[in-house]
Design an enzyme around this catalytic site. Structure first.
Site, short mmCIF file in Angstrom:
data_model
loop_
_atom_site.label_atom_id
_atom_site.label_comp_id
_atom_site.label_asym_id
_atom_site.label_seq_id
_atom_site.Cartn_x
_atom_site.Cartn_y
_atom_site.Cartn_z
N SER A 17 0.83 -1.19 0.00
CA SER A 17 0.00 0.00 0.00
C SER A 17 0.88 1.26 0.00
O SER A 17 1.68 1.46 -0.90
CB SER A 17 -0.95 -0.05 1.20
N HIS A 73 -2.48 -1.26 -4.26
CA HIS A 73 -3.94 -1.29 -4.37
C HIS A 73 -4.47 0.14 -4.31
O HIS A 73 -3.72 1.10 -4.16
CB HIS A 73 -4.57 -2.18 -3.30
#
EC number: 3.4.21.92
Length: 213
Positions: free
Chosen positions: A114, A139
């Protein structure tokens, strides 16, 4: 320097055993004790470990600025082992990395997921690395706001704005097209170190330390 130095993720350190190793150095003026993170900071090494949140981000930013003041022409090495976290906290680190004069080399140890992956990719071109058994995950940003319908709508739009901005920056740092980034960040997308290098998130996989000849 041992007190106003790098004391980060104390909860993670305590969970690992409660004690931070100390390094004793001798000089003409006697002995001096450093915790291991402070000693490594002298070598221009910063650790970004654990969830990315405001307190940790402030410490990393402070160290980046300190090392720039110490020597604006020498690289800084940022070691990352993080599951990700707050976008705003991460962006404060990102903006400082781009703002300061020294190149910031990034090295993934363990995982960079992330926001951790975003910061890994944001290192200086040619100086972004992973150790061979680390993993990287990209993501889209997460949201979970609750409240009145109008406020939910406002925050949903803000998340979309953040997503668009992160995708633009990730496309810039990886060399991938914006459409590819949009597609590949739609869900959790895990990559090995080798795959991260192919994708452009990093520049190389380190098996052994590169020693100067």
């Amino acid at each position: 320097m041992s007190r106003n130095s790098y004391i980060q993720q104390s909860s993670d350190i305590q969970a690992a055993g409660g004690l931070v190793p100390m390094v004793i150095e001798q000089s003409a003026r006697g002995e001096r004790a450093y915790d291991i993170y402070s000693r490594l900071l002298k070598e221009r090494v910063i650790f970004l470990v654990g969830p990315v949140e405001d307190y940790m981000a402030n410490l990393v930013v402070a160290q980046l600025l300190f090392l720039e003041a110490e020597n604006p022409d020498k690289d800084i090495h940022l070691y990352i082992n993080s599951p990700g976290g707050s976008v705003t906290a991460g962006m404060s680190i990102y903006d400082t990395m781009q703002f300061i004069k020294p190149d910031v080399s990034t090295i993934c140890i363990g995982q960079a997921c992330s926001m951790g992956a975003f910061l890994l990719a944001a290192g200086a071109a040619g100086k972004r690395h992973c150790l061979p058994n680390s993993r990287v995950m990209i993501h889209q940003p997460l949201g979970g706001f609750q409240g009145q319908a109008t406020d939910i709508e406002i925050h949903a739009q803000e998340i979309l704005n953040i997503k668009a901005r992160l995708n633009e920056l990730l496309a810039h740092h990886t060399g991938q097209s914006l459409e590819t980034i949009k597609r590949d960040t739609e869900r959790d997308n895990f990559m090995s170190a080798a795959r991260a290098a192919e994708y452009g998130l990093i520049d190389s996989v380190y098996d052994k330390r590169q020693l100067a000849s």
